[in-house]
Design a protein around this motif. Sequence first.
Motif, PDB file in Angstrom:
ATOM      1  N   ASP A 185     -21.699  -3.898 -40.059  1.00 61.12           N
ATOM      2  CA  ASP A 185     -23.151  -3.562 -40.879  1.00 61.12           C
ATOM      3  C   ASP A 185     -22.737  -3.417 -42.163  1.00 61.12           C
ATOM      4  OD1 ASP A 185     -25.583  -3.166 -41.223  1.00 61.12           O
ATOM      5  OD2 ASP A 185     -25.658  -1.046 -40.890  1.00 61.12           O
ATOM      6  N   THR A 186     -23.632  -4.039 -43.155  1.00 64.87           N
ATOM      7  CA  THR A 186     -23.479  -3.929 -44.561  1.00 64.87           C
ATOM      8  C   THR A 186     -22.714  -2.842 -45.046  1.00 64.87           C
ATOM      9  OG1 THR A 186     -24.964  -5.652 -44.715  1.00 64.87           O
ATOM     10  CG2 THR A 186     -24.370  -4.565 -46.721  1.00 64.87           C
ATOM     11  N   SER A 187     -23.279  -1.526 -44.377  1.00 63.23           N
ATOM     12  CA  SER A 187     -22.678  -0.123 -45.092  1.00 63.23           C
ATOM     13  C   SER A 187     -21.109  -0.078 -44.767  1.00 63.23           C
ATOM     14  CB  SER A 187     -23.523   1.066 -44.309  1.00 63.23           C
ATOM     15  OG  SER A 187     -23.247   1.060 -42.956  1.00 63.23           O
ATOM     16  N   ASP A 225     -18.501   0.393 -47.629  1.00 61.82           N
ATOM     17  CA  ASP A 225     -17.614   1.496 -47.437  1.00 61.82           C
ATOM     18  C   ASP A 225     -15.891   0.924 -47.680  1.00 61.82           C
ATOM     19  OD1 ASP A 225     -19.443   3.397 -47.602  1.00 61.82           O
ATOM     20  OD2 ASP A 225     -19.253   3.822 -45.670  1.00 61.82           O
ATOM     21  N   ASN A 258     -25.184 -10.046 -44.418  1.00 63.11           N
ATOM     22  CA  ASN A 258     -24.167  -8.876 -44.841  1.00 63.11           C
ATOM     23  C   ASN A 258     -23.736  -9.499 -46.273  1.00 63.11           C
ATOM     24  OD1 ASN A 258     -22.942  -8.955 -41.863  1.00 63.11           O
ATOM     25  ND2 ASN A 258     -24.127  -7.157 -42.561  1.00 63.11           N
ATOM     26  N   THR A 274     -21.941   0.234 -37.133  1.00 60.40           N
ATOM     27  CA  THR A 274     -22.755   0.683 -37.962  1.00 60.40           C
ATOM     28  C   THR A 274     -22.969   2.399 -38.039  1.00 60.40           C
ATOM     29  OG1 THR A 274     -25.286   0.835 -38.706  1.00 60.40           O
ATOM     30  CG2 THR A 274     -24.600   0.912 -36.388  1.00 60.40           C
ATOM     31  N   ASN A 292     -25.762   3.449 -39.373  1.00 59.98           N
ATOM     32  CA  ASN A 292     -27.209   3.284 -39.763  1.00 59.98           C
ATOM     33  C   ASN A 292     -28.005   3.170 -38.313  1.00 59.98           C
ATOM     34  OD1 ASN A 292     -27.333   3.677 -42.531  1.00 59.98           O
ATOM     35  ND2 ASN A 292     -26.786   1.412 -42.740  1.00 59.98           N
TER      36      ASN A 292
END
Length: 130
Positions: free
Chosen positions: A7-9, A13, A41, A111, A113
């Motif tokens: 996931d992009t988060s 990070d 992403n 993820t 999220n």
Amino acid sequence: MTQFLLDTSIIIDVLNNKRNRAKLISNLLSEGHVFYCCSINIAEVYAGMRPKEKTHTESLLNSIHCYDITSSIAALAGTLRYDWSQRGINLSTSDTIIAAVALMHKLVLMTDNIKHYPMPQVKKFIDSIE
């Protein structure tokens, strides 16, 4: 061996050396796991990238196999978004596209999220390392 869609988060990070995500990814890589991203992403990462971060960001993104968004993935994403909206849950198009990529390619979505991905058919690796 597990094939993960990041996931992009998680990618952000890793780039910012936050929440021990780089260490987690490194450990999983050493165990033989494989990581992927998708064009959503990349768009989301670039949307928040500062010019001085470009070289580091591109180096990381170029090291991860990227799935493109096909018409089949787009159709599945639209169906997911519609189905969940009928339950009163509004999901973003970008999150449903990421979920559709995971489903179509049989990837485990990494993820933190979880609310963005309520679909039970999407296999998730929930990382809550702080």
